[in-house]
Structure formats: structure tokens, C-alpha cells
Design a protein around this motif. Structure first.
Motif, PDB file in Angstrom:
ATOM      1  N   ASN A 416     -51.220  76.248  79.065  1.00 44.97           N
ATOM      2  CA  ASN A 416     -50.245  76.551  78.328  1.00 44.97           C
ATOM      3  C   ASN A 416     -49.800  77.477  79.137  1.00 44.97           C
ATOM      4  OD1 ASN A 416     -47.451  75.975  76.709  1.00 44.97           O
ATOM      5  ND2 ASN A 416     -49.202  77.063  74.859  1.00 44.97           N
ATOM      6  N   GLY A 421     -46.442  82.038  81.446  1.00 48.48           N
ATOM      7  CA  GLY A 421     -46.210  83.079  82.291  1.00 48.48           C
ATOM      8  C   GLY A 421     -45.152  82.686  83.353  1.00 48.48           C
ATOM      9  N   ALA A 424     -41.563  82.506  82.236  1.00 45.80           N
ATOM     10  CA  ALA A 424     -41.431  83.871  82.309  1.00 45.80           C
ATOM     11  C   ALA A 424     -41.043  84.873  83.067  1.00 45.80           C
ATOM     12  CB  ALA A 424     -42.466  84.743  81.232  1.00 45.80           C
ATOM     13  N   ASP A 454     -48.572  88.077  83.670  1.00 40.62           N
ATOM     14  CA  ASP A 454     -47.646  88.616  84.021  1.00 40.62           C
ATOM     15  C   ASP A 454     -46.889  89.149  84.716  1.00 40.62           C
ATOM     16  OD1 ASP A 454     -45.328  88.007  82.392  1.00 40.62           O
ATOM     17  OD2 ASP A 454     -46.621  86.223  81.265  1.00 40.62           O
ATOM     18  N   GLY A 458     -41.568  89.990  79.415  1.00 36.60           N
ATOM     19  CA  GLY A 458     -42.349  91.076  78.375  1.00 36.60           C
ATOM     20  C   GLY A 458     -41.533  89.950  77.510  1.00 36.60           C
ATOM     21  N   LEU A 459     -42.732  90.178  76.718  1.00 40.53           N
ATOM     22  CA  LEU A 459     -42.459  89.866  75.257  1.00 40.53           C
ATOM     23  C   LEU A 459     -41.101  89.868  73.906  1.00 40.53           C
ATOM     24  CD1 LEU A 459     -45.879  90.507  73.631  1.00 40.53           C
ATOM     25  CD2 LEU A 459     -45.380  88.416  74.804  1.00 40.53           C
ATOM     26  N   PRO A 460     -40.792  89.030  73.915  1.00 43.71           N
ATOM     27  CA  PRO A 460     -39.764  88.994  73.309  1.00 43.71           C
ATOM     28  C   PRO A 460     -39.186  89.565  71.750  1.00 43.71           C
ATOM     29  CG  PRO A 460     -39.443  86.333  72.435  1.00 43.71           C
ATOM     30  CD  PRO A 460     -40.906  86.666  73.362  1.00 43.71           C
ATOM     31  N   LEU A 467     -44.158  84.392  67.503  1.00 41.40           N
ATOM     32  CA  LEU A 467     -44.797  83.880  68.539  1.00 41.40           C
ATOM     33  C   LEU A 467     -45.639  82.795  68.923  1.00 41.40           C
ATOM     34  CD1 LEU A 467     -45.433  86.121  71.575  1.00 41.40           C
ATOM     35  CD2 LEU A 467     -43.051  85.524  70.638  1.00 41.40           C
ATOM     36  N   THR A 473     -39.277  79.714  69.166  1.00 37.58           N
ATOM     37  CA  THR A 473     -38.311  79.497  70.930  1.00 37.58           C
ATOM     38  C   THR A 473     -36.870  80.347  70.657  1.00 37.58           C
ATOM     39  OG1 THR A 473     -38.294  78.289  72.484  1.00 37.58           O
ATOM     40  CG2 THR A 473     -36.907  77.437  70.678  1.00 37.58           C
ATOM     41  N   GLY A 478     -36.807  74.527  74.819  1.00 38.02           N
ATOM     42  CA  GLY A 478     -37.920  74.606  74.294  1.00 38.02           C
ATOM     43  C   GLY A 478     -38.460  74.675  73.047  1.00 38.02           C
ATOM     44  N   GLY A 480     -40.509  75.486  70.479  1.00 37.18           N
ATOM     45  CA  GLY A 480     -41.954  76.917  70.082  1.00 37.18           C
ATOM     46  C   GLY A 480     -42.872  75.804  69.250  1.00 37.18           C
ATOM     47  N   GLY A 482     -45.383  75.549  71.950  1.00 35.95           N
ATOM     48  CA  GLY A 482     -47.360  75.094  72.958  1.00 35.95           C
ATOM     49  C   GLY A 482     -48.190  76.631  72.427  1.00 35.95           C
ATOM     50  N   LEU A 483     -47.207  77.663  71.875  1.00 35.94           N
ATOM     51  CA  LEU A 483     -48.399  78.448  71.122  1.00 35.94           C
ATOM     52  C   LEU A 483     -49.200  78.298  70.580  1.00 35.94           C
ATOM     53  CD1 LEU A 483     -46.705  82.314  72.626  1.00 35.94           C
ATOM     54  CD2 LEU A 483     -48.445  80.785  73.582  1.00 35.94           C
ATOM     55  N   ALA A 484     -48.523  77.661  69.203  1.00 40.85           N
ATOM     56  CA  ALA A 484     -49.364  77.772  68.203  1.00 40.85           C
ATOM     57  C   ALA A 484     -50.092  76.256  68.243  1.00 40.85           C
ATOM     58  CB  ALA A 484     -47.910  76.631  66.575  1.00 40.85           C
ATOM     59  N   ALA A 507     -46.603  90.571  80.475  1.00 40.70           N
ATOM     60  CA  ALA A 507     -47.193  90.127  79.265  1.00 40.70           C
ATOM     61  C   ALA A 507     -48.272  89.745  79.465  1.00 40.70           C
ATOM     62  CB  ALA A 507     -46.276  89.579  78.654  1.00 40.70           C
TER      63      ALA A 507
END
Ligand code: ADP
Length: 517
Positions: A416, A421, A424, A454, A458-460, A467, A473, A478, A480, A482-484, A507
Motif C-alpha cells: 500500500n 508512493g 504520488a 518518494d 508531498g503530503l496534501p 491522512l 482521499t 480514491g 481513502g 488504504g492508510l487507515a 514524502a
């Protein structure tokens, strides 16, 4: 002293012909007229002895008001009929008794003949001998006060209800000034005395809501009596308060609007619950879609496995038939056939991995070497990365300590982060390929920290915790999730996952795992 000239209820006291013409003076005539008026009045007129307030005279209204006949009431003491509580009031000159220009006005309960008490309002006057000043009698005019008292009590009850209501109630004059607020409104708005504070209707509502009141609510209430709708109130130090508002126009008897009132029910809690419900429903919706997607993927993987195996078998069959033939037309086929079979096997491998991902097997922790796992994953994502002009590199050293992890879940975590990465970087339009790389190092004595770097956008967001919230997302398609999910997998392993921007751009996502002993 006119009323003192009323007769006692004693026929012997009324003027007789024997009293002669002198009795029929103007005074006598006036007395007669007054007596007649008293007889016909709906007010009860009575005369009492000064010491114990015995009835000397009562007009006929006594029967209507108290139920006694004249014969019954004459000689009775008023004290016998007072409600015990009111006797005290009277003696103590409490607020129910007022004294003005020689007249006492008193509101009290009097016992009727049938035993129930009725409210009377009486005005009484002491009659004194003009020469000696001696108190001769008390003259009283009484009227039924039940309706007034009941109305006052009803008003007081209503006022109490209004005062203790949790709704915010305000009274507003035609000049838009707030004249009264109930307790809930005073508390919410932090105002003790609205008139003193010079509070106006515009101060109670947000500017947009006030515009709506002016344009819609007030005209509607003026025409139809009331308006009901949603509005937003404002109070110092608080976010706007969503309310369900009732605006009423109050008219006088001659139908002119005298003032307005607003009754506002605070909907903050209801709105929060509604928002939570919607969020919950959205979560359920997303979760259901994810489950369905997972099931579809595993079904698809299962279906594809068979034709892929068949391809490999056919290719092997062809290879066997070609065998060791020297025919150059056939020998040139060896390499492409090997490639077909290798590609089909690789596709089978990808599918096996997908099935592993969606299989709900309980996690099995074991010592895992990171370097080969990352190598496998990079190979797995190569085609995606190449398509997007991204190069993925494994910088993990072969002698890094093994970590304790469930291999499938570890792959999910890394995959993930790698795919995010790569995605992005894809948004960066560069001719030279962007880099995504994974490295790891030992941290302290018992942990390993793994980083996925990566060279992407960069982070939004500045608050990077966002995030990791479900459904956060910035991608058009997306989910939203994946990271959770990745974070919950890392945490289930006892580790931590966080994200940072790199000073040189792009990031880095870092996570920790326990070192295998
Ligand atoms: P999704 O990929 O479906 O959007 P994720 O939970 O995986 O869901 O990611 C959430 C958001 O985090 C992404 O939409 C993106 O805005 C941001 N994000 C994730 N990884 C990166 C990254 N490597 N660089 C920049 N932003 C990222």
C-alpha cells in the motif's frame, strides 16, 4: 359617606309615612335611589359592625355571589367566612391588602354557603361619627374576583412553564428591540436584562438568518400569525446554534400587531447525531463496497487460475512436441514459448497473492527477512511503476535483523505504501523517472524502522494525522481506506506508522516493527 346611608336589612329602619314629609327631602330621595342601585348591583354591598365584622346589611347580590339568603347572612361575622390564610393576610396588611385615601382594597377567599371558597375583591371604608370620631361601622363593596385570579394564576403557570422551558424564548417589540428573554435564552445568550443590554433581534441571529427573518419570517408571521423554519442563532463565544424557530405575531383586540415572540429549539445535538448517522451510513456503504470488491477479486482470481494453468500446460505440450527438433522454423519458437509460460506463471503468482490478500486467515506472526519481501513486492509493482515512469528501489541491507510479522499483512502494509508512493510520483510530469525507495534500520535494541520514500507531490495536508482517517482521499477514484487499514495493521503488530514531508520534496512513510530475537 354616601354608602353609609344604605339601610340595614331591617324593615323597621326604612323611612315610614309616619316620619312625615320632612323625611322625603333630597337626601331621603338620594338614599332611596342609592338603596335601589345597591339592590340591583351585581357587586355585593354590605355593612358590618366594626368589632367582629357582622353583616348589618347585604345587597341581594350576596345570594348570587355566596349562595346565602339575606336572612342567613345578616348577623354572621365576615371572619367566620374568610379563608383562614386570608384572615392572617388581612390582619398583617399583606400585599393582598392595599390602603388608599381611606379605602382598603383586599383580595381574599370567602366561603360560600356550599362550603367552597370563592375569590372576592372588596373595597371597604370605616364610617366614623363626625362628632366623636368613634368607629361606627364598615362599609364594603365586593365583587367576584375568581375570573381575574384564575386568569392570573393561569398566566403565572404559563410564565413558569415558559421560564423553565429549555427552548429559547424571546419577546420582541415592533422596533425590533428584545424586551424579554426566558431563562434558557438568558443563559445561552449570556444576557441578564435584554432591555438594559439594548439587545435587538439582529443580535440573536447570524447575519444570514436575520436576513431570512426580515425577508420571509416576519412578513409571513405578520400576515398569517406565525412562521416556522430553520435558523441559526448566535451567542458570544459559541459556534452558530442551529435552531428550529417559531416566530409568532401577537395582535391587540383591535387587530394591530403589538409584538413578536420567537421560540427556538436548539438543534445542535440532533444535527450532530444526524451527521454521525450519515457518517456511519457512509462507513457501512464503503465497508460493504470493500467487502464486495474483496469478494469479487477473490472470485476473479479463482476463475483466472484455471485458464492460466491451461496456458502453461498447452505451452509445455508444444515444447514437448517440438522436442529436440533441429528445424530452424521450430527452434526459434523456444524463447517465445518460454516467455509465454513464464508470463503465465507470473500472472498465476500475482493471482495467488491476491487470493492471499483477500483470504481471511488469522495472522501468523513469524520472523521475516525484509529484504526478500521488498524485492518480491517491487517485482510485483514493476509494471505499474514503469507505466508511470517511476523507478522503485530496495535499499534494505541483506544483514538487517529480521522482524516479527505476519508475512501477508506485512506485504499488505508495504504494498500500500509503495503504490501510494508511485501514484504520488505519477502526478509529477518529469522526463527522468521519479524514484521510490525503501530503506530500513534498527532502532534501539528491539525495533526496526522501515521507510518508504518518494519524489512525489508531498503530503496534501499539514496535519498529517488526517491522512490516516477513514475515507480521507484527494484522489478522484480514491477510497481513502488504504492508510487507515495500513495503520491498524501496523498497530496490531505493536508498531507505529506516520508520515512526513522530505526536506528535498516528496514524502516518507515510516513504520516500526519488533525485531525478531
Ligand atoms: P487513497 O489512496 O484511496 O486516497 P489512502 O488512505 O491510501 O487512500 O491515502 C489517503 C490520501 O493520503 C491520498 O488520497 C493522498 O492524498 C495522501 N497520500 C497517501 N500517500 C501519499 C504520498 N506518498 N504522497 C502524498 N500524498 C499521499
Amino acid at each position: 359617606m354616601l354608602l353609609s346611608q344604605l339601610p340595614e336589612n331591617n324593615p323597621m329602619d326604612t323611612p315610614t309615612p309616619q316620619q312625615g314629609l320632612s323625611a322625603l327631602t333630597d337626601d331621603a330621595e338620594r338614599n332611596r335611589l342609592l338603596a335601589e342601585m345597591a339592590e340591583q348591583s351585581t357587586d355585593m354591598i354590605s355593612r358590618h359592625t366594626p368589632d367582629d365584622w357582622r353583616f348589618i346589611y347585604a345587597s341581594p347580590a350576596v345570594t348570587h355571589l355566596l349562595g346565602y339568603t339575606l336572612d342567613e347572612i345578616i348577623g354572621m361575622s365576615a371572619y367566620e367566612l374568610y379563608h383562614p390564610d386570608d384572615v392572617e393576610d388581612f390582619k398583617r396588611r399583606s400585599p393582598s391588602v392595599s390602603y388608599e385615601r381611606g379605602l382598603y382594597t383586599h383580595t381574599y377567599r370567602f366561603r360560600c354557603k356550599d362550603g367552597h371558597y370563592t375569590w372576592l375583591e372588596s373595597t371597604s371604608r370605616s364610617i366614623r361619627d363626625p362628632n366623636s370620631g368613634e368607629l361606627k361601622e364598615i362599609l364594603v363593596v365586593s365583587r367576584d374576583a375568581s375570573r381575574r385570579i384564575n386568569a392570573e394564576q393561569a398566566n403565572r403557570r404559563l410564565a413558569r412553564i415558559l421560564e423553565s422551558s429549555s427552548d429559547l424564548v424571546a419577546f420582541v417589540g415592533l422596533d425590533n428591540r428584545v424586551t424579554d428573554l426566558n431563562e434558557a435564552a438568558r443563559r445561552t445568550l449570556g444576557v441578564d436584562n435584554p432591555e438594559q443590554a439594548g439587545l435587538a433581534l439582529a443580535d440573536l441571529f447570524t447575519p444570514e438568518s436575520y436576513q431570512q427573518l426580515k425577508a420571509q419570517a416576519i412578513p409571513t408571521a405578520s400576515a398569517a400569525g406565525s412562521w416556522r423554519g430553520e435558523a441559526e442563532m448566535q451567542a458570544p463565544g459559541r459556534a452558530p446554534i442551529p435552531v428550529m424557530l417559531e416566530l409568532l405575531a401577537h395582535r391587540s383586540l383591535d387587530d394591530r400587531i403589538e409584538y413578536f415572540s420567537t421560540v427556538a429549539r436548539d438543534m445542535s445535538e440532533a444535527k450532530a447525531i444526524e451527521a454521525e448517522k450519515q457518517q456511519y451510513q457512509a462507513s457501512i456503504g464503503h465497508a460493504t463496497r470493500l467487502i464486495t470488491m474483496g469478494e469479487m477479486a477473490s472470485g476473479l482470481a479463482h476463475e483466472l487460475n484455471q485458464p492460466l494453468t491451461a496456458i502453461v500446460n498447452y505451452v509445455r505440450g508444444i515444447e514437448r512436441r517440438i522436442g529436440d527438433s533441429d528445424d530452424p522454423k521450430l527452434t526459434v519458437l523456444h524463447t517465445p514459448l518460454q516467455r509465454i509460460s513464464a508470463t503465465a506463471l507470473r500472472a498465476g503468482e500475482i493471482i495467488r497473492r491476491m487470493m492471499d490478500f483477500s483470504r481471511k486467515s488469522p495472522p501468523q506472526r513469524q520472523a521475516v527477512d525484509l529484504q526478500p519481501v521488498v524485492n518480491d513486492l517491487i517485482e510485483f509493482c514493476t509494471s505499474t511503476a514503469t507505466r508511470q515512469n517511476v523507478q522503485v528501489e530496495n535499499m534494505i541491507s541483506a544483514d538487517l535483523a529480521a522482524v516479527v510479522a505476519d508475512p501477508i499483512q506485512l506485504e499488505q502494509i508495504l504494498l500500500n505504501l509503495l503504490l501510494n508512493g508511485i501514484e504520488a510520483c505519477q502526478q509529477i510530469d518529469e522526463s527522468t523517472p521519479a524514484q521510490v525507495w525503501v530503506d530500513a534500520s534498527e532502532q534501539g535494541t528491539d525495533q526496526v524502522i522501515i521507510r518508504v520514500h518518494d519524489q512525489g507531490t508531498g503530503l496534501p495536508v499539514t496535519d498529517t494525522e488526517q491522512l490516516f482517517e477513514q475515507f480521507f482521499t484527494t484522489k478522484r477514484d480514491g477510497l481513502g481506506m488504504g492508510l487507515a487499514i495500513t495503520r491498524s495493521l501496523v498497530e496490531a503488530h505493536g508498531g507505529q506508522l506516520w508520515a512526513e514531508n522530505q526536506p528535498q520534496g516528496g514524502a516518507v512513510f515510516c513504520f516500526t516493527l519488533d525485531k525478531a530475537t
